[in-house]
Write a protein that holds these residues in place. Sequence first.
Motif, PDB file in Angstrom:
ATOM      1  N   UNK A   1      55.328  27.427  82.072  1.00  0.00           N
ATOM      2  CA  UNK A   1      53.876  26.440  81.955  1.00  0.00           C
ATOM      3  C   UNK A   1      53.367  26.579  83.544  1.00  0.00           C
ATOM      4  N   UNK A   2      53.610  27.118  84.930  1.00  0.00           N
ATOM      5  CA  UNK A   2      53.757  26.387  85.755  1.00  0.00           C
ATOM      6  C   UNK A   2      52.838  28.110  85.821  1.00  0.00           C
ATOM      7  N   UNK A   3      53.174  29.311  85.401  1.00  0.00           N
ATOM      8  CA  UNK A   3      52.579  30.318  85.463  1.00  0.00           C
ATOM      9  C   UNK A   3      51.709  30.284  84.548  1.00  0.00           C
ATOM     10  N   UNK A   4      51.317  29.464  83.782  1.00  0.00           N
ATOM     11  CA  UNK A   4      49.610  29.579  82.625  1.00  0.00           C
ATOM     12  C   UNK A   4      49.017  29.135  84.032  1.00  0.00           C
ATOM     13  N   UNK A   5      48.966  27.967  84.551  1.00  0.00           N
ATOM     14  CA  UNK A   5      48.100  26.866  84.826  1.00  0.00           C
ATOM     15  C   UNK A   5      47.688  28.171  86.190  1.00  0.00           C
ATOM     16  N   UNK A   6      48.826  28.218  87.523  1.00  0.00           N
ATOM     17  CA  UNK A   6      48.440  29.432  88.123  1.00  0.00           C
ATOM     18  C   UNK A   6      47.809  30.344  87.777  1.00  0.00           C
ATOM     19  N   UNK A   7      47.460  31.433  86.467  1.00  0.00           N
ATOM     20  CA  UNK A   7      47.022  32.089  85.735  1.00  0.00           C
ATOM     21  C   UNK A   7      45.630  31.737  85.838  1.00  0.00           C
ATOM     22  N   UNK A   8      45.254  30.247  85.138  1.00  0.00           N
ATOM     23  CA  UNK A   8      43.875  29.734  84.416  1.00  0.00           C
ATOM     24  C   UNK A   8      43.098  29.603  86.619  1.00  0.00           C
ATOM     25  N   UNK A   9      44.252  29.193  87.539  1.00  0.00           N
ATOM     26  CA  UNK A   9      43.592  28.759  88.911  1.00  0.00           C
ATOM     27  C   UNK A   9      43.077  29.764  89.292  1.00  0.00           C
ATOM     28  N   UNK A  10      43.863  31.558  89.250  1.00  0.00           N
ATOM     29  CA  UNK A  10      43.344  32.358  89.700  1.00  0.00           C
ATOM     30  C   UNK A  10      41.824  32.444  89.611  1.00  0.00           C
ATOM     31  N   UNK A  11      41.659  32.175  88.626  1.00  0.00           N
ATOM     32  CA  UNK A  11      40.358  32.795  87.841  1.00  0.00           C
ATOM     33  C   UNK A  11      39.187  30.897  87.309  1.00  0.00           C
ATOM     34  N   UNK A  12      39.780  30.376  86.949  1.00  0.00           N
ATOM     35  CA  UNK A  12      38.915  29.200  86.882  1.00  0.00           C
ATOM     36  C   UNK A  12      39.165  27.972  88.034  1.00  0.00           C
ATOM     37  N   UNK A  13      38.258  27.514  87.584  1.00  0.00           N
ATOM     38  CA  UNK A  13      38.242  25.847  88.417  1.00  0.00           C
ATOM     39  C   UNK A  13      39.502  25.231  88.071  1.00  0.00           C
ATOM     40  N   UNK A  14      39.571  24.388  89.279  1.00  0.00           N
ATOM     41  CA  UNK A  14      41.359  23.674  89.255  1.00  0.00           C
ATOM     42  C   UNK A  14      41.214  22.728  88.103  1.00  0.00           C
ATOM     43  N   UNK A  15      39.956  21.920  88.461  1.00  0.00           N
ATOM     44  CA  UNK A  15      39.757  20.769  86.814  1.00  0.00           C
ATOM     45  C   UNK A  15      40.564  21.119  86.217  1.00  0.00           C
ATOM     46  N   UNK A  16      40.531  22.921  85.451  1.00  0.00           N
ATOM     47  CA  UNK A  16      40.822  22.846  84.066  1.00  0.00           C
ATOM     48  C   UNK A  16      41.726  23.246  84.205  1.00  0.00           C
ATOM     49  N   UNK A  17      42.875  24.029  85.631  1.00  0.00           N
ATOM     50  CA  UNK A  17      44.192  23.703  85.309  1.00  0.00           C
ATOM     51  C   UNK A  17      44.603  22.928  84.755  1.00  0.00           C
TER      52      UNK A  17
END
Lengths: 438, 104, 206
Positions: free
Chosen positions: A28-44
């Motif tokens: 789960x941490x991997x997925x959220x970190x991956x999203x945080x790389x390109x997306x806004x952090x509220x999305x993560x």
Amino acid sequence: MIDLTGLASVLGSTMGAWYDFRDLNNLQRLITEWIADWGPDWLASIIAGVLGTLGILGVIGPTLLILIWVERKVIARFQQRYGPNRVGPKGLLQPVADAVKLILKEQLAPRAADKLIFFLPPVLIFVPGVLIWGVLPFGPRMSVADLNVGVLFLLAVSGTTVLVIFMAGWSSNNKYALFGAMRAVAMSISYEVPMVLALLTLVVFSGTMSINGIVQWQQQEDVIFILLFPLSAIAFFFAASAELNRTPADISEAESEIVAGYHTEYSGMRFGLFYAVELGNTLVVSAFIATFFLGGWWLWGLDQWVPSWIILLVKTGAVYFLLIWTRGTLPRLRVDQLMGFCWKALVPATLLFVVVAFVERTLLVSEGWDTTVALPVMAVINIALTLGAILLFARVSRPAPLRRPARIRMAGAQIGGLRAARQVASRTEEPQLQVGGD
Amino acid sequence: MTIGIEHYLTLGALLFCIGFFIALSKKNAIGVLIGVELMLNAVNLTLVAFSRFGSAEVALSTQVFVVFIIAVAAAEVAVGLALALVVYRNRQTISVDRTTLLRG
Amino acid sequence: MSDFGFHLAFWSLGAMTIGGASMILISRNLIHAVIWLVMSMLGVAGLYLTLSADFIAVVQVLIYVGAISVLMLFAIMLTPRAERDNSQNIKTAGPAGLVVLMVMIATMWVAIDTDWGAVREAALTEQARLIGESLIKHYILPFEIGAVLLTAALVGAIALARQDDEDAAVHAASLQAELEGEGAVDPVDVVDPPIAADASDSEATS
């Protein structure tokens, strides 16, 4: 002896990798970190919440379907029946058939029902039912939200169920539903007190309100809380099973007295939702008993080898079996018996153990006693106190010999309510008893 | 525009006024109690906002204050509802307009 | 926490709080009013979370949603023949509205116009521990007084709400009489006659 150090180093090297299934948090941490790389952090953070919820629902949904079958089968065994055995092999598909039947059934609503409040409860009751899972630690880092007020959160969320039950019972505009709701409310308010006090002993003794902190305290001191505070465990077990409306304490839906309690008027899948949440709450309560009193995901170092969540699930299953056992064995209690047991037995006993916990904590922390010596001694003292309390309770509350023949007692009990009240008002000495046959 | 202390204070003021109006205008004694509870909540909200945005000294003391207010509110509701019950038992009504035995 | 999520949380929770409170004002049924109150309280608890006061938020849910609202519902159920209606008093609503409007203008003006300054970025951590320690150390006297107050309230509430056997019998008898249609009179009139009798007596003597 097999040398396991090599294996341990291999396992250690996988620690933190996404495929390390001992700790699903990594994925789960991997997925959220991956999203945080390109997306806004509220999305993560939203994705993290959704993943956690999906994980929880993915675990409890199928588990519930199996548990319905398990519970019916086990209870059938206790009562020397076969249980479901027609649909599918060994009746395994029975829950599916039940669910299909419930979904296809017509949804009725009484004409005099309070429409909005009548429709809300089956949905609303899901909210606390799912929220509670959020603070359950499946592993050292595997809880959706590791709050530092986790114990309070657990109590607060479970307390809101009462309101939903009341809404269901009141809005049905049915006297049995209202009776059931009032009984449920009165009982859960009462049993919340020993529950809080039982958890207070743990919080006081371990010095933390985080649920994971309580598990880690047990791990650190190499002791499980049921040995240190057996009476708190027993009280919590009874209080929780009362809050769950399960059979020794299911007065709020006692089918022989008040049709089906607060969900009398709910048909089809609406009733199914109540049933599912009740079953899910039973599961989560056994998980929390396992966490608080049996060490949770920790088992004397075995959690290094076996995924911690499997350990927790096994312990949960054990407690769940105990809950089924009490349900299958004990008869239903009366309302006054349940209330009396709560206020006269559980509350004083748990209060006593809060005081004991305060004293022992002070001895450990302020006086600096050695835990390796002091903890076993305290465990022995507390077990002795528990046994004494239980024996005292048994002595005080054993059935008193009847002073009058049973028939007259029953005749006297028949003159209840208004007639008795009138007789008291007109200052007659005793209700006139009808002796002999009519 | 960031959300600052003004937003919370305005919200608290609005909540307080709604509660105040409820407490002043409702006929039912329990309705009045509901209004009082809303007012206490508005005050708590304001205090917690000060705790978050105020200086470091007030941060803790305001929260302790909130804990006390919640405790007192619980006591107040218990006694208030008991009073409502007694009034009901004697007068068969809990309307604050009809309990005028003292001609107040 | 980014701005968008924070804005979303604040405005939705604020709408929930104010909406719930307004619905209490509007709704005609007392039980609906209590349920709207619960919604409003949950909104306030969420606002506490946005202010990162997690201990207070959880206590809010525990006390208000779990206890106080249930207590109110109990009181409503125990006063069965009182009006369930939650309507306003028409006579006092006008002046009350005026007063409230003035208070609202004043408080909002103060809230918006004042320069509050001192905006801190970091919130307290480990609030439960800090609050507990300060309760025991700095605020021990208020804490003890609070304990005494709660005990007094507990005893007082029981003493008030307790029904003697005689009272219960009289009450049950009067209820029964009303059910049988003998005493179907306005309950207020039942209590009032002594005064009316006095008045007629004085009239007769004068």
